[in-house]
Design a protein around this motif. Sequence first.
Motif, PDB file in Angstrom:
ATOM      1  N   SER A 688      11.353  10.108 -16.128  1.00 54.72           N
ATOM      2  CA  SER A 688      10.412  11.409 -16.271  1.00 54.72           C
ATOM      3  C   SER A 688       9.340  10.939 -17.119  1.00 54.72           C
ATOM      4  N   LEU A 689       8.894   9.672 -17.191  1.00 57.78           N
ATOM      5  CA  LEU A 689       7.452   9.402 -17.723  1.00 57.78           C
ATOM      6  C   LEU A 689       7.033   8.241 -16.759  1.00 57.78           C
ATOM      7  N   GLN A 690       5.395   8.627 -16.601  1.00 61.26           N
ATOM      8  CA  GLN A 690       5.067   7.638 -15.738  1.00 61.26           C
ATOM      9  C   GLN A 690       3.257   7.780 -16.325  1.00 61.26           C
ATOM     10  N   VAL A 691       2.891   6.438 -16.332  1.00 58.50           N
ATOM     11  CA  VAL A 691       1.409   6.253 -17.078  1.00 58.50           C
ATOM     12  C   VAL A 691       0.492   6.450 -15.882  1.00 58.50           C
ATOM     13  N   LEU A 692      -0.462   7.327 -15.917  1.00 56.76           N
ATOM     14  CA  LEU A 692      -1.371   7.743 -14.947  1.00 56.76           C
ATOM     15  C   LEU A 692      -2.455   6.614 -14.704  1.00 56.76           C
ATOM     16  N   ASP A 693      -2.807   6.277 -13.412  1.00 55.91           N
ATOM     17  CA  ASP A 693      -3.931   5.266 -13.383  1.00 55.91           C
ATOM     18  C   ASP A 693      -5.218   6.015 -13.383  1.00 55.91           C
ATOM     19  N   ASP A 694      -6.041   5.605 -14.494  1.00 56.59           N
ATOM     20  CA  ASP A 694      -7.420   6.120 -14.713  1.00 56.59           C
ATOM     21  C   ASP A 694      -8.301   5.336 -13.889  1.00 56.59           C
ATOM     22  N   SER A 695      -8.090   4.213 -13.188  1.00 55.63           N
ATOM     23  CA  SER A 695      -9.288   3.800 -12.322  1.00 55.63           C
ATOM     24  C   SER A 695      -9.759   4.507 -11.230  1.00 55.63           C
ATOM     25  N   PRO A 696     -11.206   4.190 -10.928  1.00 50.10           N
ATOM     26  CA  PRO A 696     -11.623   5.331 -10.037  1.00 50.10           C
ATOM     27  C   PRO A 696     -10.711   5.582  -8.510  1.00 50.10           C
ATOM     28  N   LEU A 697     -10.435   6.889  -8.395  1.00 47.55           N
ATOM     29  CA  LEU A 697      -9.496   7.175  -7.401  1.00 47.55           C
ATOM     30  C   LEU A 697      -9.928   6.690  -5.910  1.00 47.55           C
ATOM     31  N   PHE A 698     -11.110   6.866  -5.481  1.00 45.63           N
ATOM     32  CA  PHE A 698     -11.667   6.577  -4.105  1.00 45.63           C
ATOM     33  C   PHE A 698     -11.206   5.087  -3.977  1.00 45.63           C
ATOM     34  N   GLU A 699     -11.687   4.240  -4.873  1.00 50.26           N
ATOM     35  CA  GLU A 699     -11.529   2.995  -4.844  1.00 50.26           C
ATOM     36  C   GLU A 699     -10.235   2.605  -4.766  1.00 50.26           C
ATOM     37  N   ARG A 700      -9.099   3.035  -5.260  1.00 46.74           N
ATOM     38  CA  ARG A 700      -7.719   2.783  -5.231  1.00 46.74           C
ATOM     39  C   ARG A 700      -7.156   3.327  -3.692  1.00 46.74           C
ATOM     40  N   ALA A 701      -7.757   4.431  -3.393  1.00 48.08           N
ATOM     41  CA  ALA A 701      -7.334   5.117  -2.002  1.00 48.08           C
ATOM     42  C   ALA A 701      -7.901   4.022  -0.865  1.00 48.08           C
ATOM     43  N   LEU A 702      -8.950   3.490  -0.997  1.00 51.83           N
ATOM     44  CA  LEU A 702      -9.548   2.755  -0.057  1.00 51.83           C
ATOM     45  C   LEU A 702      -8.674   1.410   0.036  1.00 51.83           C
ATOM     46  N   ALA A 703      -8.101   1.038  -1.264  1.00 50.82           N
ATOM     47  CA  ALA A 703      -7.526  -0.356  -1.155  1.00 50.82           C
ATOM     48  C   ALA A 703      -6.199  -0.179  -0.675  1.00 50.82           C
ATOM     49  N   ALA A 704      -5.626   0.936  -1.022  1.00 44.58           N
ATOM     50  CA  ALA A 704      -4.371   1.255  -0.501  1.00 44.58           C
ATOM     51  C   ALA A 704      -4.233   1.432   1.218  1.00 44.58           C
ATOM     52  N   VAL A 705      -5.462   2.090   1.718  1.00 42.20           N
ATOM     53  CA  VAL A 705      -5.500   2.252   3.143  1.00 42.20           C
ATOM     54  C   VAL A 705      -5.787   0.958   3.680  1.00 42.20           C
ATOM     55  N   VAL A 706      -6.455   0.010   3.165  1.00 40.72           N
ATOM     56  CA  VAL A 706      -6.783  -1.263   3.904  1.00 40.72           C
ATOM     57  C   VAL A 706      -5.397  -2.204   3.890  1.00 40.72           C
ATOM     58  N   ASP A 707      -4.731  -1.928   2.787  1.00 35.29           N
ATOM     59  CA  ASP A 707      -3.448  -2.660   2.699  1.00 35.29           C
ATOM     60  C   ASP A 707      -2.502  -2.280   3.741  1.00 35.29           C
ATOM     61  N   ARG A 708      -2.627  -0.775   3.813  1.00 32.65           N
ATOM     62  CA  ARG A 708      -1.601   0.017   4.792  1.00 32.65           C
ATOM     63  C   ARG A 708      -1.857  -0.591   6.477  1.00 32.65           C
ATOM     64  N   LEU A 709      -3.403  -0.803   6.803  1.00 28.11           N
ATOM     65  CA  LEU A 709      -3.737  -1.144   8.056  1.00 28.11           C
ATOM     66  C   LEU A 709      -3.643  -2.672   8.369  1.00 28.11           C
ATOM     67  N   ARG A 710      -3.577  -3.442   7.135  1.00 30.27           N
ATOM     68  CA  ARG A 710      -3.210  -4.820   7.489  1.00 30.27           C
ATOM     69  C   ARG A 710      -1.573  -5.276   7.835  1.00 30.27           C
ATOM     70  N   GLN A 711      -0.997  -4.323   7.243  1.00 28.33           N
ATOM     71  CA  GLN A 711       0.444  -4.201   7.508  1.00 28.33           C
ATOM     72  C   GLN A 711       0.790  -3.603   8.983  1.00 28.33           C
ATOM     73  N   LEU A 712       0.016  -2.712   9.222  1.00 27.38           N
ATOM     74  CA  LEU A 712       0.251  -2.126  10.828  1.00 27.38           C
ATOM     75  C   LEU A 712      -0.294  -3.140  11.674  1.00 27.38           C
ATOM     76  N   ASN A 713      -1.438  -4.006  11.384  1.00 21.89           N
ATOM     77  CA  ASN A 713      -1.799  -5.173  12.392  1.00 21.89           C
ATOM     78  C   ASN A 713      -0.818  -6.209  12.269  1.00 21.89           C
ATOM     79  N   HIS A 714      -0.456  -6.427  11.384  1.00 21.18           N
ATOM     80  CA  HIS A 714       0.492  -7.600  11.288  1.00 21.18           C
ATOM     81  C   HIS A 714       1.838  -7.496  12.165  1.00 21.18           C
TER      82      HIS A 714
END
Length: 716
Positions: A688-714
């Motif tokens: 019922s408790l989670q810490v929110l990530d206050d790092s820049p949202l777009f940078e986190r989103a782009l990093a997550a997308v790149v990760d996902r694309l790498r997995q798809l390519n592999h």
Amino acid sequence: MHNDGKVVPINKAHATPSPLARLPVVLLQVRDKAAQQLQQGLQDLFDNADDTLFEMADKARSNVDHHIFFEAMRDLRLKRKNFERVFMERLFAAFASLGEAGRGELQLVPLVSYEAAPTTPRDALEKAVALEAMLERVRHRDGLALAQLTARLSAVLGSHLAECENPLGPALLCECFLQAGRSLGVEIRVKLIMLKLFEKYVLSDADQLYGEANQLLVATGVLPELKAAPSRRAGERAAREQRREEALPPTELPVDEGGQQAFAALQTLLKAVRGSVAPTLEASHQPQPIATRDLLRLLSHLQQYVPTPQVEDEFDLRNQLEQLLTRVSVKSGKSRVVEEADEDVINLIALVFEFILSDCTVPDTFKSLIARLQIPMLKVAVLDKGFFSHASHPARRLLNDIAAATMGASVGEDEPRDPLYLRVEQLVQRLLNEFVDDAAIFSQLLTEFRAFTADEQRRSALLEQHTREAEQGRVRTDEARQRVADALNRRLLGKVLPQVVVQFLQQAWSQVLLLASLKHGEQSVHWQAALRTMDDLIWSVGLHDDTEAGRRLLEQLPGLLKALRDGLNSAAFDPFSAREFFVQLQALHVQPAERIDGLIEVREPFVLGTLPGEPAIDLPSDDPDLLKVHSLRVGAWILRQQDANVALRCKLAAILAPANTYVFVNRAGLKVLEQSPGQLALAFKQGSLQVLDDSPLFERALAAVVDRLRQLNHAK
């Protein structure tokens, strides 16, 4: 605003409208129209009173003044609805009195004057001066319209109506305001501020109030020959609109020199998702790419049809583009597709927004607004590939700033009335309405939004500091109470003493000890002297058999009584109760100990203040969730699920010793949650408790997308 100014109250005989009183329909229309406008004016007043009092608190030179203005803010919030209700009741009563017999005998005008009697208190004089000045300004500014309204009301009623009897006249409106403010427990400075705000947000629009009332009466044929007073508001409003529309000069976007290379690296990963944006035509049609400028034209067309946040249907950008491409292809007879690079941009932006709209750091109430930014962000990325490689890109910074500002907005807030929601909504709408291909608008909006959030952050920081100091003061007080209780229990538990003395020590002398502890500390002579006085009092009423003790009591008694009186005076103890205790104490000192009635044995420990809270949650020091709690830093945002429907977003403002109590505040800086380390660890365990990530949202989103694309390519 109790006893507010020299205002003669409405005659008690006419305070309650007679059920037989009847007003002409046109006067009911005038009343209802005026009530609507006045209600809006009061809402604007209260909405801005909070800001005004906050600024006063911010500028306060002493802690006392600081506290006064913050308490006034709290009082206004709590009593706002009652204030508005009473105001409208008084207004309706004033209209009802127009239809009653004996109306002409009423005196409703505020009797204010600079010539105050010598016995007039200074506060009343200040209010009187302020009221008289307000009334004079309204009469000078809107006197013609007011006189015409009074004349028309007289014509409808069939008898002469004085200006002071006009329900919409400034005198009676002030009377309604002062009567409504009687419940406010604020001091004179705040009352004067409220009067100024009443003039600014209610009386300043009196010309509109009188103008609309006159129009209603003229429409029914009441004195149409009177020439209407010119409206001064039309020119002022036009000037304000013109100033509001004056935009800052656009700034040029930084030239991207390495953007194309960085995007080319991303394109190798985007191969895995190509082909998702194409017209739904048979394969026999030969595909023909459309130029980038034509794609931008299609996107600008779609931009005008982005659904509002109230529409529940999701806006699927790629699906909408496919439909448009199909229509274009059918019309041209050729299979029109987007170029490979443009399709990569479309897919990348779509994936980034998929992450953003599923991320828990963005409140649901703001996700629908941020989703509407997808097309403007896509157009920027098509125009400038540096959008993906430069964190300083204005469009990226704007998106990140919006996400950071909204992270603390709790789900379930009344967003239409929330200034942040309104500002973000306005910003998004401006982009949808104005952004075609000049990306300089992002720099302009970023500057404006940062100015807005800077002001909000300054306000919340001050309130947060106020909350932190109040909590630290509360902890110090609790610690002092515990020290006092411990000192009393060491001396009283197990003793047989007169009940009156036990009650005196627990109820009165405990306050003397508490004051000494808070003001001077345990090492001070004041604390030690209060303890010695308590010890001497207990000894003086003990069961003494030897005569030597009696002689010693006679010697020490004057000093003991003086010390007791001095201590009680320092704590502002009730003099009547103090006299009663000293009479009882004298009786105890003059009669033999064995004849003393009301002796009791003290068996229960004394508790000063509130009882201990929930029992501590015992966890081993190396418990993973407890370690997560200890790693929380001040300033961290958390999401605390209160129940199935309510989630609380709050920031850690302080960790208070000695119990390491964690105090959390909301976006405004006000305390909303207090937890022990064990309670927080248990919440982590329960999910019922989670810490929110206050790092820049777009940078986190782009990093997550790149990760996902790498997995798809592999995987391929």
